[in-house]
Scaffold this motif. Structure first.
Motif, PDB file in Angstrom:
ATOM      1  N   THR A   2       0.857  -1.181   0.000  1.00 30.18           N
ATOM      2  CA  THR A   2       0.000   0.000   0.000  1.00 30.18           C
ATOM      3  C   THR A   2       0.893   1.231   0.000  1.00 30.18           C
ATOM      4  OG1 THR A   2      -0.065   0.248   2.395  1.00 30.18           O
ATOM      5  CG2 THR A   2      -1.728  -1.207   1.424  1.00 30.18           C
ATOM      6  N   THR A   3       0.304   2.379  -0.247  1.00 29.88           N
ATOM      7  CA  THR A   3       1.053   3.633  -0.164  1.00 29.88           C
ATOM      8  C   THR A   3       1.570   3.827   1.257  1.00 29.88           C
ATOM      9  OG1 THR A   3      -0.322   4.628  -1.884  1.00 29.88           O
ATOM     10  CG2 THR A   3       0.908   6.131  -0.467  1.00 29.88           C
ATOM     11  N   GLN A   4       0.753   3.462   2.240  1.00 28.85           N
ATOM     12  CA  GLN A   4       1.170   3.612   3.632  1.00 28.85           C
ATOM     13  C   GLN A   4       2.393   2.742   3.948  1.00 28.85           C
ATOM     14  OE1 GLN A   4      -1.951   3.079   2.607  1.00 28.85           O
ATOM     15  NE2 GLN A   4      -3.046   4.929   3.239  1.00 28.85           N
ATOM     16  N   HIS A   5       2.431   1.531   3.363  1.00 29.48           N
ATOM     17  CA  HIS A   5       3.602   0.676   3.578  1.00 29.48           C
ATOM     18  C   HIS A   5       4.857   1.294   2.961  1.00 29.48           C
ATOM     19  CE1 HIS A   5       0.691  -2.646   4.537  1.00 29.48           C
ATOM     20  NE2 HIS A   5       1.653  -2.927   5.375  1.00 29.48           N
ATOM     21  N   GLU A   6       4.707   1.930   1.821  1.00 26.64           N
ATOM     22  CA  GLU A   6       5.852   2.581   1.192  1.00 26.64           C
ATOM     23  C   GLU A   6       6.368   3.725   2.062  1.00 26.64           C
ATOM     24  OE1 GLU A   6       7.863   2.111  -1.208  1.00 26.64           O
ATOM     25  OE2 GLU A   6       6.905   0.251  -1.806  1.00 26.64           O
ATOM     26  N   ILE A   7       5.435   4.523   2.583  1.00 33.12           N
ATOM     27  CA  ILE A   7       5.825   5.628   3.455  1.00 33.12           C
ATOM     28  C   ILE A   7       6.492   5.088   4.718  1.00 33.12           C
ATOM     29  CG2 ILE A   7       4.929   7.504   4.891  1.00 33.12           C
ATOM     30  CD1 ILE A   7       2.752   7.912   2.778  1.00 33.12           C
ATOM     31  N   ALA A   8       5.929   4.016   5.274  1.00 34.01           N
ATOM     32  CA  ALA A   8       6.486   3.416   6.488  1.00 34.01           C
ATOM     33  C   ALA A   8       7.895   2.901   6.247  1.00 34.01           C
ATOM     34  CB  ALA A   8       5.580   2.272   6.959  1.00 34.01           C
ATOM     35  N   ARG A   9       8.082   2.193   5.131  1.00 34.23           N
ATOM     36  CA  ARG A   9       9.394   1.621   4.836  1.00 34.23           C
ATOM     37  C   ARG A   9      10.443   2.714   4.658  1.00 34.23           C
ATOM     38  NH1 ARG A   9       9.388  -2.810   0.305  1.00 34.23           N
ATOM     39  NH2 ARG A   9       8.554  -1.074  -0.914  1.00 34.23           N
ATOM     40  N   ALA A  10      10.084   3.745   3.905  1.00 34.73           N
ATOM     41  CA  ALA A  10      11.026   4.848   3.685  1.00 34.73           C
ATOM     42  C   ALA A  10      11.338   5.566   4.990  1.00 34.73           C
ATOM     43  CB  ALA A  10      10.458   5.828   2.668  1.00 34.73           C
ATOM     44  N   SER A  11      10.315   5.804   5.827  1.00 37.81           N
ATOM     45  CA  SER A  11      10.515   6.525   7.086  1.00 37.81           C
ATOM     46  C   SER A  11      11.400   5.741   8.045  1.00 37.81           C
ATOM     47  CB  SER A  11       9.161   6.812   7.747  1.00 37.81           C
ATOM     48  OG  SER A  11       8.373   7.642   6.922  1.00 37.81           O
ATOM     49  N   LEU A  12      11.158   4.437   8.153  1.00 46.53           N
ATOM     50  CA  LEU A  12      11.961   3.612   9.058  1.00 46.53           C
ATOM     51  C   LEU A  12      13.408   3.521   8.585  1.00 46.53           C
ATOM     52  CD1 LEU A  12       9.402   0.753   9.794  1.00 46.53           C
ATOM     53  CD2 LEU A  12      10.134   2.569  11.355  1.00 46.53           C
ATOM     54  N   ASP A  13      13.611   3.376   7.279  1.00 45.86           N
ATOM     55  CA  ASP A  13      14.979   3.336   6.753  1.00 45.86           C
ATOM     56  C   ASP A  13      15.703   4.658   7.002  1.00 45.86           C
ATOM     57  OD1 ASP A  13      14.825   0.753   5.876  1.00 45.86           O
ATOM     58  OD2 ASP A  13      14.373   1.247   3.792  1.00 45.86           O
ATOM     59  N   LEU A  14      15.023   5.748   6.749  1.00 42.03           N
ATOM     60  CA  LEU A  14      15.640   7.063   6.938  1.00 42.03           C
ATOM     61  C   LEU A  14      15.874   7.375   8.407  1.00 42.03           C
ATOM     62  CD1 LEU A  14      13.704   9.107   4.235  1.00 42.03           C
ATOM     63  CD2 LEU A  14      16.113   8.456   4.191  1.00 42.03           C
ATOM     64  N   SER A  15      15.022   6.846   9.288  1.00 39.52           N
ATOM     65  CA  SER A  15      15.235   7.084  10.719  1.00 39.52           C
ATOM     66  C   SER A  15      16.552   6.473  11.175  1.00 39.52           C
ATOM     67  CB  SER A  15      14.073   6.516  11.531  1.00 39.52           C
ATOM     68  OG  SER A  15      14.102   5.090  11.541  1.00 39.52           O
ATOM     69  N   GLU A  16      16.922   5.335  10.585  1.00 48.16           N
ATOM     70  CA  GLU A  16      18.198   4.709  10.915  1.00 48.16           C
ATOM     71  C   GLU A  16      19.360   5.529  10.383  1.00 48.16           C
ATOM     72  OE1 GLU A  16      18.332   0.703   9.628  1.00 48.16           O
ATOM     73  OE2 GLU A  16      16.574   0.067  10.769  1.00 48.16           O
ATOM     74  N   LYS A  17      19.195   6.098   9.192  1.00 44.64           N
ATOM     75  CA  LYS A  17      20.268   6.911   8.605  1.00 44.64           C
ATOM     76  C   LYS A  17      20.491   8.187   9.401  1.00 44.64           C
ATOM     77  CE  LYS A  17      19.674   3.892   5.326  1.00 44.64           C
ATOM     78  NZ  LYS A  17      18.426   3.291   5.846  1.00 44.64           N
ATOM     79  N   VAL A  18      19.384   8.805   9.775  1.00 45.75           N
ATOM     80  CA  VAL A  18      19.485  10.046  10.548  1.00 45.75           C
ATOM     81  C   VAL A  18      19.964   9.748  11.962  1.00 45.75           C
ATOM     82  CG1 VAL A  18      18.166  11.993  11.487  1.00 45.75           C
ATOM     83  CG2 VAL A  18      17.713  11.190   9.164  1.00 45.75           C
ATOM     84  N   GLY A  19      19.488   8.641  12.523  1.00 43.18           N
ATOM     85  CA  GLY A  19      19.849   8.265  13.889  1.00 43.18           C
ATOM     86  C   GLY A  19      18.686   8.483  14.829  1.00 43.18           C
ATOM     87  N   LEU A  20      18.377   7.467  15.625  1.00 46.62           N
ATOM     88  CA  LEU A  20      17.229   7.563  16.527  1.00 46.62           C
ATOM     89  C   LEU A  20      17.463   8.557  17.659  1.00 46.62           C
ATOM     90  CD1 LEU A  20      16.158   3.796  16.806  1.00 46.62           C
ATOM     91  CD2 LEU A  20      15.237   5.573  15.321  1.00 46.62           C
ATOM     92  N   GLU A  21      18.736   8.919  17.893  1.00 46.76           N
ATOM     93  CA  GLU A  21      19.019   9.904  18.933  1.00 46.76           C
ATOM     94  C   GLU A  21      18.719  11.328  18.467  1.00 46.76           C
ATOM     95  OE1 GLU A  21      22.578   9.518  16.353  1.00 46.76           O
ATOM     96  OE2 GLU A  21      21.170   8.124  17.328  1.00 46.76           O
ATOM     97  N   GLU A  22      18.566  11.498  17.162  1.00 46.92           N
ATOM     98  CA  GLU A  22      18.201  12.796  16.602  1.00 46.92           C
ATOM     99  C   GLU A  22      16.685  12.973  16.641  1.00 46.92           C
ATOM    100  OE1 GLU A  22      20.159  15.160  15.563  1.00 46.92           O
ATOM    101  OE2 GLU A  22      22.077  14.092  15.697  1.00 46.92           O
ATOM    102  N   PRO A  23      16.213  14.209  16.877  1.00 49.24           N
ATOM    103  CA  PRO A  23      14.763  14.439  16.911  1.00 49.24           C
ATOM    104  C   PRO A  23      14.055  13.993  15.632  1.00 49.24           C
ATOM    105  CG  PRO A  23      15.912  16.321  17.817  1.00 49.24           C
ATOM    106  CD  PRO A  23      16.969  15.417  17.243  1.00 49.24           C
ATOM    107  N   LEU A  24      14.650  14.329  14.485  1.00 46.57           N
ATOM    108  CA  LEU A  24      14.021  13.933  13.222  1.00 46.57           C
ATOM    109  C   LEU A  24      14.003  12.419  13.086  1.00 46.57           C
ATOM    110  CD1 LEU A  24      12.737  14.561  10.516  1.00 46.57           C
ATOM    111  CD2 LEU A  24      15.039  14.819   9.544  1.00 46.57           C
ATOM    112  N   GLY A  25      15.116  11.762  13.465  1.00 51.23           N
ATOM    113  CA  GLY A  25      15.177  10.300  13.381  1.00 51.23           C
ATOM    114  C   GLY A  25      14.139   9.646  14.270  1.00 51.23           C
ATOM    115  N   ALA A  26      13.978  10.166  15.479  1.00 52.58           N
ATOM    116  CA  ALA A  26      12.992   9.610  16.408  1.00 52.58           C
ATOM    117  C   ALA A  26      11.567   9.808  15.876  1.00 52.58           C
ATOM    118  CB  ALA A  26      13.139  10.288  17.774  1.00 52.58           C
ATOM    119  N   ALA A  27      11.318  11.000  15.314  1.00 50.34           N
ATOM    120  CA  ALA A  27       9.985  11.284  14.768  1.00 50.34           C
ATOM    121  C   ALA A  27       9.693  10.390  13.564  1.00 50.34           C
ATOM    122  CB  ALA A  27       9.894  12.750  14.379  1.00 50.34           C
ATOM    123  N   LEU A  28      10.686  10.205  12.710  1.00 48.00           N
ATOM    124  CA  LEU A  28      10.503   9.343  11.542  1.00 48.00           C
ATOM    125  C   LEU A  28      10.230   7.905  11.952  1.00 48.00           C
ATOM    126  CD1 LEU A  28      13.262  10.692   9.126  1.00 48.00           C
ATOM    127  CD2 LEU A  28      10.794  10.702   8.710  1.00 48.00           C
TER     128      LEU A  28
END
Length: 293
Positions: free
Chosen positions: A119-145
């Motif tokens: 679904t479109t939601q799964h695509e958004i979820a997959r991209a957000s979770l992957d990017l959260s790892e790149k940004v870092g969960l300790e970062e506000p943006l990473g945690a929000a993603l």
């Protein structure tokens, strides 16, 4: 000689129905051609109640066909995502981050591209979770993603449940209606037109018949009239069954129920997420303004 006689008799018997069908088809085609040229004589009018029912039926038929088409598109997996482009963007991003993280992210992107989107939601979820790892969960943006991606995954699961319900309770039964009841009614409408052409052709032949053929031509007209009325009755029965059937309303009710359940669940999930994202945003903005005084 007897064998040859039996053979020719068999061929004659088998050929007659086909020859009759060809003859009727030619007669109807000739009548249609004469009418288009204005030389077909008087055209038999269809009964007003038949025409009124036909208009109602046609509106229902078109509505059914359009709704089935739209429902299929509504529940279809997303196809507008360019997975190759997404993979390139992931590779470009992770190459700037560098090191083993880049290698791992590239592998993750390749796996994402290989998997068909649900679904479109799964695509958004997959991209957000992957990017959260790149940004870092300790970062506000990473945690929000990460929070956003986790919720979108659940919303996507709800969308799949909705799509399955719509397919089973709307698309399938409505498609059956199109392929069975409506198909039969459509064929009956064609037969009405064919019977009308045959009747008018018989009337035309009767008017120009020689005296010795007048009785036979009159009987042909009577037979054609009987057939015409029988076909009209059958067509009206089939069209009335479509027009008066409660099935489309039942299916539409199921469609609405499936959408309602999905949007209700999605609203609850996103309602819990929204204040969390807003809290992260407010905190980050306060820190940003403090550091840039």
């Amino acid at each position: 000689m007897d064998s040859f006689s039996r053979f020719t008799q068999s061929v004659s018997t088998g050929w007659t129905p086909f020859a009759d069908k060809v003859s009727k088809g030619f007669t109807q085609y000739k009548q249609m051609a004469n009418e288009s040229l204005g030389s077909g004589g008087d055209v038999t009018e269809l009964p007003t109640d038949y025409l009124a029912l036909e208009r109602r039926y046609e509106a229902v038929r078109q509505s059914t066909v359009v709704l089935v088409k739209l429902a299929k598109a509504y529940t279809a997996p997303p196809t507008h995502f360019d997975m190759e482009s997404l993979q390139t963007q992931f590779s470009s991003l992770t190459s700037r981050i560098g090191g083993k993280q880049a290698e791992g992210a590239s592998t993750s992107a390749a796996a994402a591209a290989a998997a068909a989107p649900k679904t479109t939601q799964h695509e958004i979820a997959r991209a957000s979770l992957d990017l959260s790892e790149k940004v870092g969960l300790e970062e506000p943006l990473g945690a929000a993603l990460f929070k956003f991606g986790s919720i979108e995954e659940k919303v996507g699961a709800g969308k799949l449940a909705q799509d399955a319900a719509v397919q089973a309770k709307f698309v399938a039964p409505m498609s059956d209606t199109v392929e069975s009841g409506i198909a039969l009614a459509q064929n009956a409408r064609k037969q009405v037109q064919a019977a009308r052409l045959s009747l008018d052709a018989a009337k035309s032949a009767f008017k120009s018949a020689r005296p010795d053929r007048a009785d036979a031509a009159r009987r042909d007209v009577e037979a054609a009239e009987d057939h015409f009325l029988t076909i009209i009755e059958e067509a009206m029965r089939l069209m009335k069954a479509i027009v008066e059937s409660p099935e489309p309303l039942r299916c539409l009710s199921q469609f609405v129920a499936a959408q309602l359940a999905f949007h209700k669940e999605a609203a609850e999930l996103l309602g819990d997420l929204a204040p969390e994202i807003e809290e992260i945003h407010v905190t980050q903005e306060a820190l940003y303004r403090h550091d840039n005084k």
